[in-house]
Design an enzyme around this catalytic site. Structure first.
Site, mmCIF file in Angstrom:
data_model
loop_
_atom_site.group_PDB
_atom_site.id
_atom_site.type_symbol
_atom_site.label_atom_id
_atom_site.label_comp_id
_atom_site.label_asym_id
_atom_site.label_seq_id
_atom_site.Cartn_x
_atom_site.Cartn_y
_atom_site.Cartn_z
ATOM 1 N N SER A 68 0.858 -1.190 0.000
ATOM 2 C CA SER A 68 0.000 0.000 0.000
ATOM 3 C C SER A 68 0.893 1.238 0.000
ATOM 4 O O SER A 68 2.112 1.139 0.058
ATOM 5 C CB SER A 68 -0.870 0.006 1.247
ATOM 6 O OG SER A 68 -0.041 0.192 2.375
ATOM 7 N N LYS A 69 0.242 2.376 -0.020
ATOM 8 C CA LYS A 69 0.970 3.649 -0.013
ATOM 9 C C LYS A 69 1.867 3.775 1.210
ATOM 10 O O LYS A 69 2.908 4.405 1.186
ATOM 11 C CB LYS A 69 -0.020 4.824 -0.024
ATOM 12 C CG LYS A 69 -0.665 5.025 -1.368
ATOM 13 C CD LYS A 69 -0.804 6.500 -1.692
ATOM 14 C CE LYS A 69 -0.902 6.732 -3.139
ATOM 15 N NZ LYS A 69 -1.801 6.745 -4.013
ATOM 16 N N ARG A 70 1.407 3.132 2.273
ATOM 17 C CA ARG A 70 2.174 3.141 3.517
ATOM 18 C C ARG A 70 3.600 2.610 3.304
ATOM 19 O O ARG A 70 4.539 2.994 3.976
ATOM 20 C CB ARG A 70 1.423 2.237 4.505
ATOM 21 C CG ARG A 70 1.894 2.198 5.915
ATOM 22 C CD ARG A 70 0.766 1.621 6.778
ATOM 23 N NE ARG A 70 0.149 0.446 6.152
ATOM 24 C CZ ARG A 70 0.555 -0.799 6.360
ATOM 25 N NH1 ARG A 70 1.553 -1.043 7.164
ATOM 26 N NH2 ARG A 70 -0.051 -1.810 5.757
#
Ligand code: GLU
Length: 470
Positions: A252-254
């Site tokens: 994910s963007k994380r």
């Protein structure tokens, strides 16, 4: 190998992250190495999540990476339109065929009823699924309800059938239909769901190989049942492994997983991104050989796509990027650096700066921190200097200025020999002396070679900066 007809089928619901773009890369490589076709098909049937600008971005990604498509938006092709929203009639026609053949049925249930059913099933610890309430309606009831209100068309999944296929990546897969819901195929707005549209289009567009993420495996039995019910030949199927973040959870963007355009804007080169993506789930030699797209077309082998999940490691991308930056000629690199330099930058100045920062750069966006001082005098305070320099920095700088002042041939050799002479004469520590000079001129302890930088800056500016600090 027979030519592969493969499709990249993005949904324009956002800009895909780097993991989804990997599918396009694999598709493209397979099409190019077999002399086949790479199709871009826009799966825009989910109108509630539709983001019109995302398609332009998706196409920009392909363009930036050099993944040209043979059929699809902008280029057209023999199977156009390549937008599912423009093919509704065909899906409706196929849905009717499925209803006529008994593989699908009308459902008139309200969303309230479906919501309650779901709640009850959950409360009873069951997997929520449609209870086939509308399956037993008579022909006349159906006609009456059709006139009166909205309906959807559902797939009538067999109750207990094993769906088995040999996935070219995952191997033999068998899934029993007993837990599978009666999937909605056609929504009340007349739009198909993904499941109907993907099967119809893959068939109609004569796709030979379906390449997509592993998250679609559980949907495949529904698709196989559609092929079977329609008497259509099933394409070969490859499900690519999932990409996980370094903590082994879904990417994910994380984890820094952004779109290719975000990486481009941060100063990653397309060559680095391509190599980074290709090794997410594919292996070649020791997985560190850097290959051009042309070389990848030669050596790519889908049999080497791994089943196991790939792990996203940004350090690898950084390493690839640094490598490709160093492989560029100064001229090429200067051109790539231009968007990261102050606007209106003089190109010959950029070409002079480029070799000085090339070896230190991981991303082009570091231009600002590495080379900003060529454009603007740094803001340095005496406190900062005092913290970094052990010796008598005031003396260092005064003498340096006096030594540099009379130099007429403002070249690196001359500057170095004069300054080294000064250091020797005074028996100063070389590192300490140059650090003071570095801070005065560039405002930082980490700079490109300082004597070369002074040449580029010019004598006047160098002396002005030293003078200003003094
Ligand atoms: N539209 C689907 C997606 O964006 C495509 C899946 C497929 O390739 O079948 O993931």
């Amino acid at each position: 190998m027979k030519p592969f007809r493969v499709r990249f089928a993005p949904s324009p619901t956002g800009v895909p992250h780097i993991g989804n773009t990997r599918t396009a890369l694999f598709d493209w490589l397979l099409a190019r190495q077999t002399g086949g076709q790479f199709i871009v098909r826009v799966e825009d049937t989910d109108r509630s999540r539709y983001q019109p600008e995302s398609l332009e971005k998706i196409l920009e990604i392909l363009g930036f990476l050099g993944l040209s498509w043979d059929e699809g938006p902008k280029v057209g092709g023999p199977y156009q339109p390549y937008f599912q929203s423009q093919r509704l009639k065909r899906y409706q026609e196929v849905a009717q065929k499925l209803i006529d053949g008994g593989a699908a049925y009308y459902c008139f249930c309200s969303s309230d009823r479906l919501g309650n059913l779901r709640q009850e099933q959950k409360a009873a610890g069951q997997i929520p699924r449609y209870d086939r309430h509308c399956l037993s309606l008579s022909k006349s009831e159906i006609e009456k309800k059709k006139k009166a209100g909205q309906y959807v068309v559902r797939l009538k999944m067999p109750d207990n059938q094993n769906f088995i296929w040999t996935d070219l990546v995952q191997g033999r897969i068998a899934i029993n239909s007993k837990d599978l819901d009666d999937q909605v195929l056609l929504k009340s707005d007349g739009f198909p769901t993904y499941h109907l549209a993907v099967v119809v289009d893959d068939h109609d567009m004569e796709v030979s190989h379906i390449v997509r993420g592993v998250e679609w495996i559980s949907s495949t039995p529904k698709h196989l049942f559609l092929y079977q019910s329609l008497g259509w030949q099933i394409p070969q199927i490859m499900h690519l492994p999932l990409i996980l973040g370094p903590d082994k959870t879904k990417l994910s963007k994380r984890h820094g997983a952004k779109s290719v355009l975000d990486y481009r804007d941060e100063g990653y080169l397309k060559e680095a991104l391509i190599n980074f993506m290709v090794y997410l789930g594919w292996s070649y030699q020791d997985n560190s050989k850097l290959l051009s797209l042309e070389e990848l077309v030669e050596v790519f082998d889908y049999k080497k796509i791994q089943k196991q999940n790939a792990v996203f490691d940004i350090k690898k991308l950084d390493w690839f990027n640094g490598y490709y930056i160093r492989m560029k000629s100064d001229k090429e690199l200067a051109k790539l650096l231009k968007p990261f330099a102050p606007s209106g930058v003089n190109e010959s100045l950029l070409i002079k700066i480029t070799p000085l920062i090339k070896d230190r750069m991981v991303k082009l966006s570091e231009f600002e921190s590495l080379a900003g001082f060529f454009f603007e005098a740094p803001k340095v305070t005496g406190d900062f200097l005092a913290k970094k320099i052990k010796g008598d920095y005031k003396n260092y700088l005064e003498k340096a200025a006096q030594t540099l002042q009379p130099i007429e041939d403002w070249q690196e050799k001359e500057i170095t020999s004069r300054l080294m002479g000064l250091i020797e004469e005074n028996n100063w520590p070389t590192g300490d002396f140059f650090m003071a000079l570095r801070i005065a001129i560039a405002g930082s302890c980490y700079t490109p070679p300082i004597n070369d930088s002074m040449v580029v800056l010019g004598k006047e500016r160098v002396l002005k900066r030293i003078g200003a600090l003094l």
